[in-house]
Design a protein around this motif. Structure first.
Motif, PDB file in Angstrom:
ATOM      1  N   LEU A 258       0.831  -1.201   0.000  1.00  0.00           N
ATOM      2  CA  LEU A 258       0.000   0.000   0.000  1.00  0.00           C
ATOM      3  C   LEU A 258       0.867   1.253   0.000  1.00  0.00           C
ATOM      4  CD1 LEU A 258      -2.766   1.456   0.375  1.00  0.00           C
ATOM      5  CD2 LEU A 258      -2.405   1.194   2.854  1.00  0.00           C
ATOM      6  N   VAL A 259       0.554   2.174  -0.901  1.00  0.00           N
ATOM      7  CA  VAL A 259       1.225   3.474  -0.962  1.00  0.00           C
ATOM      8  C   VAL A 259       0.143   4.545  -0.894  1.00  0.00           C
ATOM      9  CG1 VAL A 259       2.740   4.991  -2.271  1.00  0.00           C
ATOM     10  CG2 VAL A 259       3.063   2.510  -2.395  1.00  0.00           C
ATOM     11  N   THR A 260       0.098   5.297   0.193  1.00  0.00           N
ATOM     12  CA  THR A 260      -0.936   6.311   0.366  1.00  0.00           C
ATOM     13  C   THR A 260      -0.397   7.704   0.044  1.00  0.00           C
ATOM     14  OG1 THR A 260      -0.392   6.576   2.712  1.00  0.00           O
ATOM     15  CG2 THR A 260      -2.077   4.948   2.152  1.00  0.00           C
ATOM     16  N   GLY A 261      -1.326   8.637  -0.118  1.00  0.00           N
ATOM     17  CA  GLY A 261      -0.946  10.016  -0.408  1.00  0.00           C
ATOM     18  C   GLY A 261      -0.248  10.163  -1.742  1.00  0.00           C
ATOM     19  N   PHE A 262      -0.528   9.265  -2.673  1.00  0.00           N
ATOM     20  CA  PHE A 262       0.164   9.265  -3.959  1.00  0.00           C
ATOM     21  C   PHE A 262      -0.747   9.905  -5.009  1.00  0.00           C
ATOM     22  CE2 PHE A 262       2.134   7.761  -7.826  1.00  0.00           C
ATOM     23  CZ  PHE A 262       3.486   7.658  -7.512  1.00  0.00           C
ATOM     24  N   ALA A 263      -0.557  11.193  -5.232  1.00  0.00           N
ATOM     25  CA  ALA A 263      -1.345  11.942  -6.201  1.00  0.00           C
ATOM     26  C   ALA A 263      -0.594  11.969  -7.532  1.00  0.00           C
ATOM     27  CB  ALA A 263      -1.591  13.363  -5.697  1.00  0.00           C
ATOM     28  N   VAL A 264      -1.110  11.274  -8.527  1.00  0.00           N
ATOM     29  CA  VAL A 264      -0.394  11.092  -9.797  1.00  0.00           C
ATOM     30  C   VAL A 264      -0.318  12.406 -10.580  1.00  0.00           C
ATOM     31  CG1 VAL A 264      -0.362   9.871 -12.002  1.00  0.00           C
ATOM     32  CG2 VAL A 264      -1.096   8.675  -9.925  1.00  0.00           C
ATOM     33  N   ARG A 265       0.894  12.746 -11.001  1.00  0.00           N
ATOM     34  CA  ARG A 265       1.106  13.934 -11.833  1.00  0.00           C
ATOM     35  C   ARG A 265       1.567  13.561 -13.233  1.00  0.00           C
ATOM     36  NH1 ARG A 265       5.330  17.064 -13.419  1.00  0.00           N
ATOM     37  NH2 ARG A 265       6.806  15.790 -12.253  1.00  0.00           N
ATOM     38  N   GLN A 266       2.322  12.448 -13.356  1.00  0.00           N
ATOM     39  CA  GLN A 266       2.928  12.116 -14.635  1.00  0.00           C
ATOM     40  C   GLN A 266       3.023  10.602 -14.794  1.00  0.00           C
ATOM     41  OE1 GLN A 266       6.635  14.120 -15.204  1.00  0.00           O
ATOM     42  NE2 GLN A 266       7.039  13.252 -17.226  1.00  0.00           N
ATOM     43  N   VAL A 267       2.925  10.149 -16.041  1.00  0.00           N
ATOM     44  CA  VAL A 267       3.159   8.748 -16.379  1.00  0.00           C
ATOM     45  C   VAL A 267       4.304   8.703 -17.386  1.00  0.00           C
ATOM     46  CG1 VAL A 267       2.168   6.579 -17.186  1.00  0.00           C
ATOM     47  CG2 VAL A 267       0.695   8.293 -16.104  1.00  0.00           C
ATOM     48  N   GLU A 268       5.348   7.976 -17.032  1.00  0.00           N
ATOM     49  CA  GLU A 268       6.513   7.862 -17.905  1.00  0.00           C
ATOM     50  C   GLU A 268       6.659   6.419 -18.374  1.00  0.00           C
ATOM     51  OE1 GLU A 268       9.319  11.184 -15.620  1.00  0.00           O
ATOM     52  OE2 GLU A 268       9.568   9.034 -15.192  1.00  0.00           O
ATOM     53  N   ILE A 269       7.288   6.239 -19.511  1.00  0.00           N
ATOM     54  CA  ILE A 269       7.654   4.902 -19.984  1.00  0.00           C
ATOM     55  C   ILE A 269       9.167   4.781 -19.879  1.00  0.00           C
ATOM     56  CG2 ILE A 269       7.572   3.257 -21.882  1.00  0.00           C
ATOM     57  CD1 ILE A 269       4.862   3.947 -20.754  1.00  0.00           C
ATOM     58  N   VAL A 270       9.623   3.877 -19.049  1.00  0.00           N
ATOM     59  CA  VAL A 270      11.049   3.669 -18.835  1.00  0.00           C
ATOM     60  C   VAL A 270      11.373   2.212 -19.161  1.00  0.00           C
ATOM     61  CG1 VAL A 270      12.950   3.757 -17.184  1.00  0.00           C
ATOM     62  CG2 VAL A 270      11.068   5.414 -17.007  1.00  0.00           C
ATOM     63  N   ASP A 271      12.191   2.009 -20.184  1.00  0.00           N
ATOM     64  CA  ASP A 271      12.551   0.660 -20.633  1.00  0.00           C
ATOM     65  C   ASP A 271      11.307  -0.178 -20.916  1.00  0.00           C
ATOM     66  OD1 ASP A 271      15.267   1.236 -20.383  1.00  0.00           O
ATOM     67  OD2 ASP A 271      15.301   0.607 -18.267  1.00  0.00           O
ATOM     68  N   GLY A 272      10.307   0.462 -21.501  1.00  0.00           N
ATOM     69  CA  GLY A 272       9.095  -0.242 -21.889  1.00  0.00           C
ATOM     70  C   GLY A 272       8.116  -0.501 -20.771  1.00  0.00           C
ATOM     71  N   ARG A 273       8.395   0.007 -19.564  1.00  0.00           N
ATOM     72  CA  ARG A 273       7.517  -0.204 -18.414  1.00  0.00           C
ATOM     73  C   ARG A 273       6.997   1.141 -17.921  1.00  0.00           C
ATOM     74  NH1 ARG A 273      10.193  -1.977 -13.965  1.00  0.00           N
ATOM     75  NH2 ARG A 273       8.516  -3.319 -13.193  1.00  0.00           N
ATOM     76  N   PRO A 274       5.752   1.182 -17.400  1.00  0.00           N
ATOM     77  CA  PRO A 274       5.207   2.446 -16.932  1.00  0.00           C
ATOM     78  C   PRO A 274       5.735   2.835 -15.553  1.00  0.00           C
ATOM     79  CG  PRO A 274       3.617   0.704 -16.567  1.00  0.00           C
ATOM     80  CD  PRO A 274       4.780   0.073 -17.289  1.00  0.00           C
ATOM     81  N   ARG A 275       5.950   4.128 -15.368  1.00  0.00           N
ATOM     82  CA  ARG A 275       6.359   4.638 -14.062  1.00  0.00           C
ATOM     83  C   ARG A 275       5.465   5.834 -13.731  1.00  0.00           C
ATOM     84  NH1 ARG A 275      12.483   6.380 -12.937  1.00  0.00           N
ATOM     85  NH2 ARG A 275      11.969   8.060 -14.401  1.00  0.00           N
ATOM     86  N   LEU A 276       4.854   5.782 -12.559  1.00  0.00           N
ATOM     87  CA  LEU A 276       4.014   6.875 -12.087  1.00  0.00           C
ATOM     88  C   LEU A 276       4.852   7.836 -11.261  1.00  0.00           C
ATOM     89  CD1 LEU A 276       0.825   4.909 -10.900  1.00  0.00           C
ATOM     90  CD2 LEU A 276       1.192   6.051 -13.093  1.00  0.00           C
ATOM     91  N   VAL A 277       4.649   9.117 -11.486  1.00  0.00           N
ATOM     92  CA  VAL A 277       5.339  10.157 -10.719  1.00  0.00           C
ATOM     93  C   VAL A 277       4.282  10.960  -9.971  1.00  0.00           C
ATOM     94  CG1 VAL A 277       6.903  12.112 -10.807  1.00  0.00           C
ATOM     95  CG2 VAL A 277       7.122  10.274 -12.499  1.00  0.00           C
ATOM     96  N   ALA A 278       4.453  11.067  -8.656  1.00  0.00           N
ATOM     97  CA  ALA A 278       3.489  11.789  -7.832  1.00  0.00           C
ATOM     98  C   ALA A 278       3.812  13.273  -7.783  1.00  0.00           C
ATOM     99  CB  ALA A 278       3.472  11.211  -6.418  1.00  0.00           C
ATOM    100  N   VAL A 279       2.836  14.030  -7.320  1.00  0.00           N
ATOM    101  CA  VAL A 279       3.021  15.472  -7.171  1.00  0.00           C
ATOM    102  C   VAL A 279       4.210  15.781  -6.264  1.00  0.00           C
ATOM    103  CG1 VAL A 279       1.948  17.577  -6.275  1.00  0.00           C
ATOM    104  CG2 VAL A 279       0.589  15.964  -7.627  1.00  0.00           C
TER     105      VAL A 279
END
Length: 498
Positions: A258-279
């Motif tokens: 569980l990861v709380t307080g994670f407000a998504v700001r950006q979605v990146e593709i790194v080496d073909g995999r998705p990475r979420l970046v929070a505010v």
């Protein structure tokens, strides 16, 4: 009528009974096309609340075999056993058009600015083929399934979200069925905190038992999951804690990170995999994202109509205070009908899920009463139109408990266990609980006693969470993953399904 789903076809049944001519236009290839998108999901309400009364009268006249009213159907069963027979009735079938997507609504010869004579002009319903249908009234039951909310925490698409669409699944993927290959042996990040997220997490946990290497992360915007999965006074309805307690158990045992307080700001593709970046700059990387962030209405087809929409929810202003999810659950919404659904554009009514805008607390039974009222109004029977009534039980429709029981039965069957095993497991776990000190430890002790795989036992216990209601005084040990204490209570919170 726009939409041949449960509420749209119910409207057709009521219009037929009133002797009013109608045409149903459906974007999909058959009835219940949107429901078919979540065919694998079991509703939290039994058949008795999922069948419209006018529709049932028409079906019974043909010798239709009515489903057991106490059984909870899946979406697929709702389509197969109810919507397909209903749409196929001789009284309705000739008036239903499929593969007919509405692209715009207007009035003959006048735009939105023109007032003089406006209400005397028929509606123009334009289809994607260019065909136009004229109508004296429009009942829009097109729903919200095709317009899910975005991942971005501020309501705007996260930066890069569109570019990463191929790696983002919409709400409620069939992870144990047709979507299995996308998640088996992969790391899935589920974003969202409602019942759609909870169901997906439970299914992923079951998949992880069968597919080595399957990892699950749950990311929520809020700092606490109490309101989402069981927050006591956060929702006045009792008995809504089955899923909540179950999800807490999965978190406590480390099967879900569980990861709380994670407000998504950006979605990146790194080496073909998705990475979420929070505010706040934190990142989460996985193989697949499930966006369980809810749905919103699309009113663009009505741009040339005079619509007065609540600025927050996107429903009529009269309905907004009755359904505001900040104050209401599905069980506390009073009956409403044509008066609350009326727009400044005479003769246009958004009903069903679309009528609720962004509020997640809609129930099919509510939609059926809406269209009964609207059909009565269109027939000029205003006494019936305004005599709105809706009788819902305290549990079984707004409660997740009945749905969790059905899910529990399904899961036990998939593991090849006898039907009485979940009940025996819970009973044994309750006996072990005082000495074990936590639901997780008690469940593993019970599994050893009964000769059940301990990880399978945890999966079953997660679905049987509300059976631990009598143990309010027992707190589980804190989870290293979440910093939470697992309190086995039948809490409340979350959205409604069914």
């Amino acid at each position: 009528m726009i939409g041949a789903g449960p509420v749209g076809l119910a409207a057709a049944a009521h219009l037929h009974e009133r002797g009013l001519a109608f045409t149903v236009v459906e974007a999909g290839a058959g009835p219940g096309a949107a429901v078919a998108g979540w065919a694998h999901v079991r509703l939290f309400s039994p058949w008795r609340y999922n069948i419209d009364h006018a529709a049932a009268r028409l079906l019974r006249a043909t010798g239709w075999t009515e489903p057991d009213p106490e059984v909870l159907p899946t979406g697929g069963e709702l389509v197969e056993k109810y919507l397909v027979p209903l749409a196929g009735l001789p009284d309705l079938s000739p008036h239903v058009r499929y593969d007919a997507r509405v692209t715009a609504l207007g009035r003959v010869g006048v735009d939105r600015v023109t007032t003089a004579g406006r209400q005397d002009q028929p509606f123009v319903v334009r289809l994607h083929t260019g065909t136009e249908i004229l109508a004296s009234a429009v009942i829009d039951a097109s729903g919200t399934w095709a317009t899910p909310n975005v991942l971005g925490a501020n309501g705007l698409p996260a930066h890069g979200e569109q570019q990463a669409a191929a790696l983002v699944s919409p709400a409620m993927p069939d992870v144990l069925g047709v979507d299995r290959a996308d998640h088996a042996g992969q790391h899935t990040i589920v974003v969202g905190a409602g019942h759609s997220a909870a169901n997906t997490l439970l299914s992923l946990a079951e998949l992880a038992e069968r597919e080595p290497g399957t990892r699950i992360t749950w990311a929520t915007r809020g700092r606490s999951i109490d309101r989402a999965v069981g927050g006591g006074d956060a929702d006045a309805l009792p008995g809504r804690g089955a899923l909540g307690t179950g999800i807490r158990l999965l978190v406590d045992t480390g099967r879900v990170d569980l990861v709380t307080g994670f407000a998504v700001r950006q979605v990146e593709i790194v080496d073909g995999r998705p990475r979420l970046v929070a505010v706040d700059g934190r990142t989460l990387s996985g193989d697949r994202i499930v966006s369980a962030t809810g749905f919103r209405p699309d009113h663009t087809i009505g741009d040339e109509l005079r619509l007065d929409l609540d600025p927050a929810l996107g429903c009529t202003r009269a309905l907004a205070p009755l359904i505001d999810p900040n104050h209401h659950s599905c069980g506390s919404v009073r009956p409403h009908g044509v008066d609350e659904l009326t727009q400044p554009e005479p003769g246009y009514y958004a009903v069903g899920m679309k009528s609720y805008g962004r509020a997640p607390t809609f129930l099919m039974a509510t939609g059926y009463e809406q269209v009964r009222s609207v059909a009565a109004a269109l027939a000029g029977d205003w006494a019936a139109a305004r005599d709105v009534q809706l009788y819902l039980p305290e549990t079984g429709v707004c409660s997740s408990s009945a749905g969790a029981q059905a899910m529990l039965d399904d899961t036990a069957a998939r593991y090849g266990l006898a039907p009485d095993v979940p009940a025996r497991l819970v009973s044994a776990a309750l006996r072990h609980l005082p000495a074990a000190g936590s639901v997780a430890a008690a469940t593993r002790a019970a599994a050893e006693e009964l000769g059940i795989d301990p990880d399978v036992a945890v999966q079953l216990a997660a679905l049987a969470g509300d059976r631990f209601d009598d143990t309010d005084d027992v707190q589980a040990a804190g989870s290293a993953h979440s910093g939470l204490n697992l309190v086995a209570v039948g809490g409340s919170g979350g959205g409604c399904c069914g």
